[in-house]
Design a protein around this motif. Structure first.
Motif, PDB file in Angstrom:
ATOM      1  N   PRO A 120       0.779  -1.207  -0.057  1.00 38.64           N
ATOM      2  CA  PRO A 120       0.053  -0.074  -0.051  1.00 38.64           C
ATOM      3  C   PRO A 120       0.830   1.348  -0.146  1.00 38.64           C
ATOM      4  O   PRO A 120       1.994   1.335   0.486  1.00 38.64           O
ATOM      5  CB  PRO A 120      -0.774  -0.128   1.423  1.00 38.64           C
ATOM      6  CG  PRO A 120       0.141  -0.975   2.315  1.00 38.64           C
ATOM      7  CD  PRO A 120       0.989  -1.648   1.287  1.00 38.64           C
ATOM      8  N   ALA A 121       0.108   2.325  -0.680  1.00 36.15           N
ATOM      9  CA  ALA A 121       1.008   3.474  -0.872  1.00 36.15           C
ATOM     10  C   ALA A 121       0.498   4.836  -0.117  1.00 36.15           C
ATOM     11  O   ALA A 121      -0.699   4.959   0.219  1.00 36.15           O
ATOM     12  CB  ALA A 121       1.295   3.857  -2.335  1.00 36.15           C
ATOM     13  N   VAL A 122       1.197   5.661   0.340  1.00 35.62           N
ATOM     14  CA  VAL A 122       0.779   6.926   1.209  1.00 35.62           C
ATOM     15  C   VAL A 122       1.569   8.090   0.428  1.00 35.62           C
ATOM     16  O   VAL A 122       2.657   7.974  -0.342  1.00 35.62           O
ATOM     17  CB  VAL A 122       0.921   6.957   2.440  1.00 35.62           C
ATOM     18  CG1 VAL A 122       0.254   5.589   3.186  1.00 35.62           C
ATOM     19  CG2 VAL A 122       2.323   6.857   2.963  1.00 35.62           C
ATOM     20  N   MET A 123       1.192   9.068   0.712  1.00 39.83           N
ATOM     21  CA  MET A 123       1.862  10.473   0.306  1.00 39.83           C
ATOM     22  C   MET A 123       2.052  11.163   1.533  1.00 39.83           C
ATOM     23  O   MET A 123       0.733  11.567   2.126  1.00 39.83           O
ATOM     24  CB  MET A 123       1.074  11.135  -0.610  1.00 39.83           C
ATOM     25  CG  MET A 123       1.628  12.214  -1.428  1.00 39.83           C
ATOM     26  SD  MET A 123       2.552  11.830  -3.000  1.00 39.83           S
ATOM     27  CE  MET A 123       1.350  12.684  -4.252  1.00 39.83           C
ATOM     28  N   LEU A 124       3.041  11.638   2.057  1.00 42.95           N
ATOM     29  CA  LEU A 124       3.103  12.327   3.263  1.00 42.95           C
ATOM     30  C   LEU A 124       3.921  13.746   2.693  1.00 42.95           C
ATOM     31  O   LEU A 124       4.877  13.638   2.063  1.00 42.95           O
ATOM     32  CB  LEU A 124       4.044  11.867   4.041  1.00 42.95           C
ATOM     33  CG  LEU A 124       4.331  12.560   5.302  1.00 42.95           C
ATOM     34  CD1 LEU A 124       2.903  12.706   6.123  1.00 42.95           C
ATOM     35  CD2 LEU A 124       5.274  11.719   6.525  1.00 42.95           C
ATOM     36  N   GLU A 125       3.057  14.833   2.861  1.00 42.45           N
ATOM     37  CA  GLU A 125       3.630  16.157   2.416  1.00 42.45           C
ATOM     38  C   GLU A 125       3.935  16.224   1.001  1.00 42.45           C
ATOM     39  O   GLU A 125       5.251  16.792   0.553  1.00 42.45           O
ATOM     40  CB  GLU A 125       4.836  16.559   3.510  1.00 42.45           C
ATOM     41  CG  GLU A 125       4.255  16.839   4.869  1.00 42.45           C
ATOM     42  CD  GLU A 125       3.400  18.212   5.052  1.00 42.45           C
ATOM     43  OE1 GLU A 125       2.239  17.979   4.792  1.00 42.45           O
ATOM     44  OE2 GLU A 125       4.198  19.099   5.487  1.00 42.45           O
ATOM     45  N   GLY A 126       3.406  15.381   0.237  1.00 42.07           N
ATOM     46  CA  GLY A 126       3.730  15.564  -1.389  1.00 42.07           C
ATOM     47  C   GLY A 126       4.789  14.395  -1.485  1.00 42.07           C
ATOM     48  O   GLY A 126       5.021  14.229  -3.011  1.00 42.07           O
ATOM     49  N   GLN A 127       5.181  13.785  -0.864  1.00 38.45           N
ATOM     50  CA  GLN A 127       6.207  12.847  -0.929  1.00 38.45           C
ATOM     51  C   GLN A 127       5.845  11.275  -0.995  1.00 38.45           C
ATOM     52  O   GLN A 127       5.010  10.994  -0.031  1.00 38.45           O
ATOM     53  CB  GLN A 127       7.041  12.962   0.166  1.00 38.45           C
ATOM     54  CG  GLN A 127       8.756  12.030   0.044  1.00 38.45           C
ATOM     55  CD  GLN A 127       9.434  12.581  -0.892  1.00 38.45           C
ATOM     56  OE1 GLN A 127       9.549  13.846  -1.609  1.00 38.45           O
ATOM     57  NE2 GLN A 127      10.312  11.588  -1.502  1.00 38.45           N
ATOM     58  N   PRO A 128       5.717  10.583  -2.217  1.00 38.76           N
ATOM     59  CA  PRO A 128       5.144   9.189  -2.100  1.00 38.76           C
ATOM     60  C   PRO A 128       6.018   8.510  -1.380  1.00 38.76           C
ATOM     61  O   PRO A 128       7.132   8.223  -1.324  1.00 38.76           O
ATOM     62  CB  PRO A 128       5.330   8.903  -3.492  1.00 38.76           C
ATOM     63  CG  PRO A 128       6.130   9.852  -4.042  1.00 38.76           C
ATOM     64  CD  PRO A 128       6.246  10.934  -3.330  1.00 38.76           C
ATOM     65  N   TYR A 129       5.338   7.472  -0.816  1.00 44.01           N
ATOM     66  CA  TYR A 129       6.128   6.157   0.025  1.00 44.01           C
ATOM     67  C   TYR A 129       5.226   4.809  -0.151  1.00 44.01           C
ATOM     68  O   TYR A 129       4.130   5.088  -0.040  1.00 44.01           O
ATOM     69  CB  TYR A 129       6.039   6.515   1.661  1.00 44.01           C
ATOM     70  CG  TYR A 129       6.977   7.595   2.023  1.00 44.01           C
ATOM     71  CD1 TYR A 129       8.025   7.531   2.205  1.00 44.01           C
ATOM     72  CD2 TYR A 129       6.138   8.737   2.214  1.00 44.01           C
ATOM     73  CE1 TYR A 129       8.935   8.541   2.772  1.00 44.01           C
ATOM     74  CE2 TYR A 129       6.901   9.979   2.520  1.00 44.01           C
ATOM     75  CZ  TYR A 129       8.369   9.998   2.730  1.00 44.01           C
ATOM     76  OH  TYR A 129       8.870  10.879   3.297  1.00 44.01           O
ATOM     77  N   ALA A 130       5.986   3.949  -0.669  1.00 45.59           N
ATOM     78  CA  ALA A 130       5.480   2.734  -1.065  1.00 45.59           C
ATOM     79  C   ALA A 130       5.689   1.547  -0.083  1.00 45.59           C
ATOM     80  O   ALA A 130       6.360   1.615   1.071  1.00 45.59           O
ATOM     81  CB  ALA A 130       5.882   2.159  -2.158  1.00 45.59           C
ATOM     82  N   ARG A 131       5.020   0.341  -0.225  1.00 43.41           N
ATOM     83  CA  ARG A 131       4.877  -0.729   0.763  1.00 43.41           C
ATOM     84  C   ARG A 131       4.853  -0.214   2.185  1.00 43.41           C
ATOM     85  O   ARG A 131       5.792  -0.679   2.923  1.00 43.41           O
ATOM     86  CB  ARG A 131       6.036  -1.679   0.497  1.00 43.41           C
ATOM     87  CG  ARG A 131       6.210  -2.364  -0.787  1.00 43.41           C
ATOM     88  CD  ARG A 131       7.122  -3.265  -0.987  1.00 43.41           C
ATOM     89  NE  ARG A 131       8.024  -3.457  -2.183  1.00 43.41           N
ATOM     90  CZ  ARG A 131       7.602  -4.080  -3.175  1.00 43.41           C
ATOM     91  NH1 ARG A 131       6.278  -4.682  -3.136  1.00 43.41           N
ATOM     92  NH2 ARG A 131       8.336  -4.141  -4.436  1.00 43.41           N
TER      93      ARG A 131
END
Ligand code: FES
Length: 148
Positions: A120-131
């Motif tokens: 699953p992916a998230v975006m924190l302050e415009g920065q994407p993070y995967a797994r």
């Protein structure tokens, strides 16, 4: 000042003046208000409806239908959690609940960040993070937790 009226009428008025004459002006106006204020205050619905000759219900309906629009200012870092198919099937919903419970950031759902293969992916302050995992998310939030 009337408490229920405490939003930036002037800025909303400026956006209405700039975009109110467009063909199908509601979406451009809502985008313009959110760009200018960071959100579209609920109190602005009446002003927008009146200026565009729409009912409040129409404006409110569009405002709440599109996930892009928020009616509250963002508090703390903005965390967007993907709720689309691939992320859902990889624990995205648990991640969302975890994030909402963690506090300290504004959590918003998004629908596909283009990282489906690494869900699953998230975006924190415009920065994407995967797994993403709840534990990694806590670490990330700790890192951005300081004053901005
Ligand atoms: S489904 Fe979450 S990134 Fe595509």
């Amino acid at each position: 000042m009337n408490h229920t009226d405490s939003y930036d009428r002037q800025t909303v008025g400026r956006v209405l003046a700039e975009r109110g004459q467009l063909d199908g002006p509601l979406m451009p106006v809502l985008h313009g208000v959110q760009d200018a204020l960071g959100h579209v205050p609920e109190q602005a619905v009446a002003q927008i409806a009146q200026a565009l000759n729409l009912s409040r219900a129409e404006v409110h309906g569009v405002l709440t239908y599109y996930h892009h629009f928020r009616t509250q200012p963002v508090k703390g870092p903005l965390l967007q959690v993907c709720r689309a198919e691939a992320c859902r099937s990889m624990g995205g919903e648990q991640l969302l609940q975890h994030a909402q419970g963690a506090g300290g950031c504004s959590v918003e759902p998004v629908y596909c960040l283009g990282l489906c293969a690494m869900a699953p992916a998230v975006m924190l302050e415009g920065q994407p993070y995967a797994r993403m995992t709840p534990a990694r998310l806590d670490e990330l939030l700790d890192d951005v937790g300081g004053p901005r």
